[in-house]
Design a protein around this motif. Structure first.
Motif, PDB file in Angstrom:
ATOM      1  N   TYR B 170       0.848  -1.193   0.000  1.00  0.00           N
ATOM      2  CA  TYR B 170       0.000   0.000   0.000  1.00  0.00           C
ATOM      3  C   TYR B 170       0.879   1.237   0.000  1.00  0.00           C
ATOM      4  CZ  TYR B 170      -3.988  -2.804   1.669  1.00  0.00           C
ATOM      5  OH  TYR B 170      -4.996  -3.707   1.809  1.00  0.00           O
ATOM      6  N   VAL B 175      -3.545   4.361   3.007  1.00  0.00           N
ATOM      7  CA  VAL B 175      -3.810   3.790   4.331  1.00  0.00           C
ATOM      8  C   VAL B 175      -4.000   4.824   5.434  1.00  0.00           C
ATOM      9  CG1 VAL B 175      -2.580   1.664   3.874  1.00  0.00           C
ATOM     10  CG2 VAL B 175      -1.326   3.622   4.736  1.00  0.00           C
ATOM     11  N   LYS B 178      -6.787   5.091   8.071  1.00  0.00           N
ATOM     12  CA  LYS B 178      -7.566   3.849   8.056  1.00  0.00           C
ATOM     13  C   LYS B 178      -7.107   2.955   9.195  1.00  0.00           C
ATOM     14  CE  LYS B 178      -8.809   3.873   3.269  1.00  0.00           C
ATOM     15  NZ  LYS B 178      -8.328   3.529   1.947  1.00  0.00           N
ATOM     16  N   ASN B 179      -7.943   1.971   9.541  1.00  0.00           N
ATOM     17  CA  ASN B 179      -7.592   1.121  10.681  1.00  0.00           C
ATOM     18  C   ASN B 179      -6.582   0.066  10.272  1.00  0.00           C
ATOM     19  OD1 ASN B 179      -7.835  -1.005  12.869  1.00  0.00           O
ATOM     20  ND2 ASN B 179      -9.080   0.674  13.652  1.00  0.00           N
ATOM     21  N   SER B 181      -6.287  -2.785  11.066  1.00  0.00           N
ATOM     22  CA  SER B 181      -6.843  -4.131  10.900  1.00  0.00           C
ATOM     23  C   SER B 181      -6.878  -4.539   9.422  1.00  0.00           C
ATOM     24  CB  SER B 181      -8.243  -4.211  11.496  1.00  0.00           C
ATOM     25  OG  SER B 181      -9.121  -3.410  10.741  1.00  0.00           O
ATOM     26  N   MET B 182      -6.750  -3.556   8.515  1.00  0.00           N
ATOM     27  CA  MET B 182      -6.716  -3.880   7.087  1.00  0.00           C
ATOM     28  C   MET B 182      -5.485  -4.702   6.728  1.00  0.00           C
ATOM     29  SD  MET B 182      -5.734  -0.114   5.629  1.00  0.00           S
ATOM     30  CE  MET B 182      -5.730  -0.512   3.886  1.00  0.00           C
ATOM     31  N   LYS B 186      -9.433 -11.593   7.437  1.00  0.00           N
ATOM     32  CA  LYS B 186     -10.725 -11.449   8.114  1.00  0.00           C
ATOM     33  C   LYS B 186     -10.803 -12.256   9.401  1.00  0.00           C
ATOM     34  CE  LYS B 186     -14.100 -10.059   4.713  1.00  0.00           C
ATOM     35  NZ  LYS B 186     -14.818 -10.577   3.559  1.00  0.00           N
ATOM     36  N   ARG B 189      -9.092 -10.711  12.440  1.00  0.00           N
ATOM     37  CA  ARG B 189      -9.408  -9.359  12.926  1.00  0.00           C
ATOM     38  C   ARG B 189      -9.957  -9.335  14.336  1.00  0.00           C
ATOM     39  NH1 ARG B 189     -11.288  -6.974   7.091  1.00  0.00           N
ATOM     40  NH2 ARG B 189      -9.208  -7.184   6.229  1.00  0.00           N
ATOM     41  N   LYS B 215      -1.524  -6.035   0.280  1.00  0.00           N
ATOM     42  CA  LYS B 215      -2.609  -5.465  -0.527  1.00  0.00           C
ATOM     43  C   LYS B 215      -3.146  -6.504  -1.506  1.00  0.00           C
ATOM     44  CE  LYS B 215      -3.590  -1.577  -3.589  1.00  0.00           C
ATOM     45  NZ  LYS B 215      -2.990  -0.544  -4.440  1.00  0.00           N
TER      46      LYS B 215
END
Lengths: 124, 482
Positions: B170, B175, B178-179, B181-182, B186, B189, B215
Motif C-alpha cells: 500500500y 492507508v 484507516k484502521n 486491521s486492514m 478477516k 481481525r 494489498k
C-alpha cells in the motif's frame, strides 16, 4: 547351480539367504565387509552374481560398486539389496553408476521375489 | 539649552534600552550596509568589542558563502528600504569563527533626517539544529527498509514509511487514517485486540511473530515489535509498529525441518528394514517347511504380511524428503484430473459412488510434477470415497482464481469433526483401521513443493471439500509454448 556373492553385515540376513538359496541349489559366498567383497570379486572369476547391500559400515557399498564397475575384466552381474534406497543420495549415485531401477531391491524382500530376480540376472 | 539637555536625557534613555534588549542590534548605512553602531548584546553574541565591531562589514560576521555574504546583506537592506520590514534566517559567524543560525529582523527608519537600517538578530541555532535533527530523523525513519507504522490508540494509521509500502504494497495515501486491521485477514481481525493491542497497552512494548496481509491478499510473516508512544506527561497517545519480513526465514526453517526429518527417516528406515528382513525371511523359511501345520502357517503368513506393511509405511515416509524438481513440467490440470478419475471411476461405481467433473476450459497451465499431483488427487479421492458409506457423489471442479488454478474435490459423505479436521495434516494421525496417517501430510508436502496451498472445509454429516491452489505458470515473454 550358481555361485552368489552376498555383501551384507547382518549375519542373521546372511543365514536366511544361505538357507533359502541353498535349498534352491545355489551356493552363497558371504562377505560382511566391503574390502572382503571386493577381493572376492577380483580373485574369484567363478562368481556368477553379486548381491550388495549399499549401506554397510566401513567402505560404503557405493564405493564397492564404483570399484566393481571400473574393473576392466569380466565382472559378475549385480543386484542391490538395501533398506534405504529412496534416500536421494543413493538414488542419484546409483543413477550415475547406471544401475537400473529393476536391479534395486528393497528390504524386507519376499524371498521368492528375490529368487525370481536372481534367476532373471543369471539367465542373461 | 533646555532642549539640548532634554535630548541628551532622551538619548541616554534610548541607549539604555538599546543595550538592554535581548537581541543583537546593528544600525547600518542604508546604501553601503556599513555598520554604524551595535548594542551590548551584539558584542556578547559575536564576541567583539564595540570598537572592533564598528570596523567590520557584514561579510566578516557572516558565513560568507552565498547567500550569506556582504553582497546579499546589502540586497536585504535595500529590500527593507523599498518594501518595508524583512524577516529572514541568516548564517552568522562570531569572532572565533563559529557559524550559527540567526533570525534577522530588518527595519529602515529615518533618524534625524538620515535614513538608517536597524537589524535585530536573535540566535536561533538551537532551534534550527533541533529542527534539522527532527527532519533528519523523519527522513531516516521514512527510508528504513523495514516497516515502521504509527497508529493512534484506536489503531488508525498516522504514519507509514517506505518499508511499510515495500512489505504491504500500500502507498501512504491509501492507508492514512484507516484502521490497521486492514493488514490482517478477516478471520484474524477479532483477535487483534486480544493478541496485539491489549498486551502492548499493558506492558508498554510487545513482540510477536505473526502473519499479516498484503494489498494483493498474499500472506506475509512478520516479526512485529510494538511500543506505546507517550506524550510529554507520559500518557499513551499511540502505538508504533516496527515489523521485519521473515517470510523467507520461515520458509527456510520449514524446509530445514523437512530435510532433517528426511534424513532421520532415511537413517531409521535402514535400521528398521534390516530387522524386518530378518523377521520376514525367517517367517518365509518356516513356511517353506513341509511339516508346518496349517494353523501355524497362517500365523506365519500374518507375520510376513505385517512386515511388508511396515515396509510400505517406511517407503511412504521416505517420500517426504524426496525432491522432485527434475520431474516438473508445464501441464494442464484438467488432464491430470481426468487421468485419475478414469483410473478410479470403475471401481467407485461398483461401490455406488459417482464421480462428476466440472472442468473449466482455457485454464492457465501449471508447472507441476504430474505423477506427484495425481498421487495427491488419488489420495484425496480415495478418502472421499471412503467417507461415503453407501451411495454418494464426488464432484471435482477446476477453476481459475487470482493467478492460481483452483481444484475442489467435494464429497457428500460423512464429513469430519472439527477435532479431526485440525489434526488432518499431522503425521500418523488416522481414523482408518488400516491407515498409516501419512496420506494427507504427504499431500500437503507435495502441494507445498509446488508453492501451492491445500484447504479443507468439512462438518459432520455435511461432507467434505478439499481445495487446492496451484500457481498458474507464467509464460516467458518472447517465447511461445507449443
Amino acid at each position: 547351480m550358481a555361485k552368489i556373492l552376498f555383501l551384507e553385515d547382518e549375519k542373521e540376513i546372511i543365514k536366511i539367504l544361505d538357507e533359502f538359496l541353498g535349498k534352491e541349489g545355489h551356493e552363497l559366498i558371504s562377505a560382511t565387509n566391503s574390502p572382503r567383497a571386493l577381493k572376492l570379486i577380483m580373485t574369484r572369476p567363478d562368481i556368477d552374481l553379486a548381491i550388495l547391500d549399499i549401506r554397510i559400515p566401513g567402505m560404503d557399498g557405493i564405493a564397492v560398486l564404483r570399484k566393481v564397475k571400473s574393473l576392466r575384466k569380466k565382472k559378475p552381474p549385480l543386484l542391490i539389496l538395501t533398506g534405504s534406497v529412496a534416500e536421494v543420495h543413493f538414488h542419484d549415485n546409483l543413477r550415475k553408476l547406471k544401475i537400473k531401477e529393476e536391479d534395486i531391491l528393497l528390504k524386507p524382500i519376499d524371498l521368492y521375489r528375490l529368487l525370481e530376480q536372481i534367476n532373471r540376472k543369471l539367465e542373461k | 539649552m533646555a532642549g539640548s539637555t532634554n535630548r541628551k536625557k532622551r538619548d541616554s534613555h534610548y541607549k539604555k534600552i538599546f543595550d538592554s534588549l535581548n537581541a543583537a542590534i546593528f544600525t547600518h548605512n542604508i546604501k553601503t550596509g556599513k555598520i554604524l553602531d551595535v548594542n551590548r548584546k551584539m558584542c556578547r553574541m559575536f564576541g567583539y568589542t564595540r570598537e572592533e565591531a564598528l570596523k567590520l562589514n557584514v561579510g566578516k560576521i557572516s558565513e560568507n558563502k552565498p547567500p550569506y555574504t556582504q553582497k546579499h546583506a546589502v540586497k536585504w537592506i535595500k529590500r527593507a528600504a523599498k518594501h518595508g520590514p524583512q524577516i529572514f534566517e541568516w548564517r552568522a559567524k562570531d569572532k572565533k569563527g563559529r557559524v550559527f543560525w540567526g533570525e534577522v529582523n530588518l527595519v529602515c527608519v529615518r533618524l534625524e533626517g538620515k535614513e538608517i537600517c536597524l537589524a535585530f538578530v536573535r540566535n536561533i541555532d538551537r532551534r534550527k539544529k533541533a529542527e534539522e535533527q527532527l527532519h533528519y530523523q523523519a527522513h531516516m525513519i521514512g527510508q528504513i527498509h523495514d516497516s515502521v507504522i504509527a497508529t493512534d490508540l484506536e489503531g488508525r494509521i498516522t504514519f507509514w514509511n517506505k518499508g511499510a509500502q515495500r512489505i504491504f504494497e500500500y502507498k501512504s495515501g491509501e492507508v492514512m487514517k484507516k484502521n490497521v486491521s486492514m493488514l490482517y485477514f478477516k478471520n484474524q481481525r477479532k483477535l487483534i485486540n486480544r493478541k496485539i493491542l491489549a498486551p502492548v497497552k499493558r506492558k508498554g512494548s510487545y513482540e510477536i511473530e505473526i502473519m499479516e496481509r498484503k494489498k494483493s491478499g498474499k500472506p506475509v510473516y512478520v516479526h512485529l515489535s510494538l511500543s506505546l508512544i507517550k506524550d510529554d506527561k507520559g500518557l499513551p497517545i499511540g502505538i508504533i509498529r516496527y515489523s521485519r519480513d521473515i517470510t523467507e526465514r520461515r520458509k527456510m526453517e520449514q524446509m530445514q525441518r523437512l530435510a532433517q526429518l528426511g534424513h532421520l527417516v532415511a537413517d531409521m528406515a535402514h535400521e528398521v528394514n534390516n530387522p524386518l528382513m530378518i523377521i520376514s525371511g525367517n517367517a518365509q523359511l518356516l513356511m517353506a517347511e513341509r511339516h508346518i501345520k496349517r494353523q501355524l502357517r497362517e500365523k506365519l503368513e500374518t507375520i510376513f504380511e505385517q512386515t511388508q506393511r511396515a515396509k510400505d509405511i517406511i517407503q511412504r515416509l521416505l517420500k517426504f524428503s524426496r525432491p522432485r524438481k527434475e520431474k516438473f513440467k508445464i501441464s494442464n490440470i484438467n488432464l491430470n484430473i481426468n487421468n485419475v478419475v478414469a483410473l478410479l471411476e470403475h471401481q467407485y461405481i461398483v461401490r455406488g459412488v459417482k464421480i462428476k467433473t466440472k472442468l473449466i476450459r482455457d485454464l492457465p497451465p501449471v508447472y507441476i510434477d504430474e505423477k506427484a499431483i495425481q498421487e495427491v488427487f488419488m489420495a484425496v479421492l480415495t478418502n472421499a470415497c471412503e467417507a461415503i458409506s453407501r451411495k454418494g457423489t464426488i464432484e471435482v471442479r477446476s477453476s481459475r482464481e487470482n493467478g492460481f488454478v483452483r481444484v475442489d474435490i467435494k464429497d457428500d459423505g460423512s464429513g469430519m469433526s472439527r477435532a479431526t479436521r485440525k489434526k488432518l495434516f499431522e503425521p500418523f494421525f488416522t481414523t482408518k483401521e488400516t491407515g498409516t496417517g501419512l496420506g494427507m501430510p504427504i499431500c500437503q508436502s507435495i502441494i507445498t513443493d509446488h508453492k501451492g496451498e491445500i484447504k479443507v472445509s468439512s462438518a459432520p454429516g455435511k461432507g467434505t471439500t478439499v481445495t487446492f491452489f496451484l500457481p498458474a505458470h507464467k509464460k516467458k515473454r518472447g517465447r511461445r509454448n507449443g
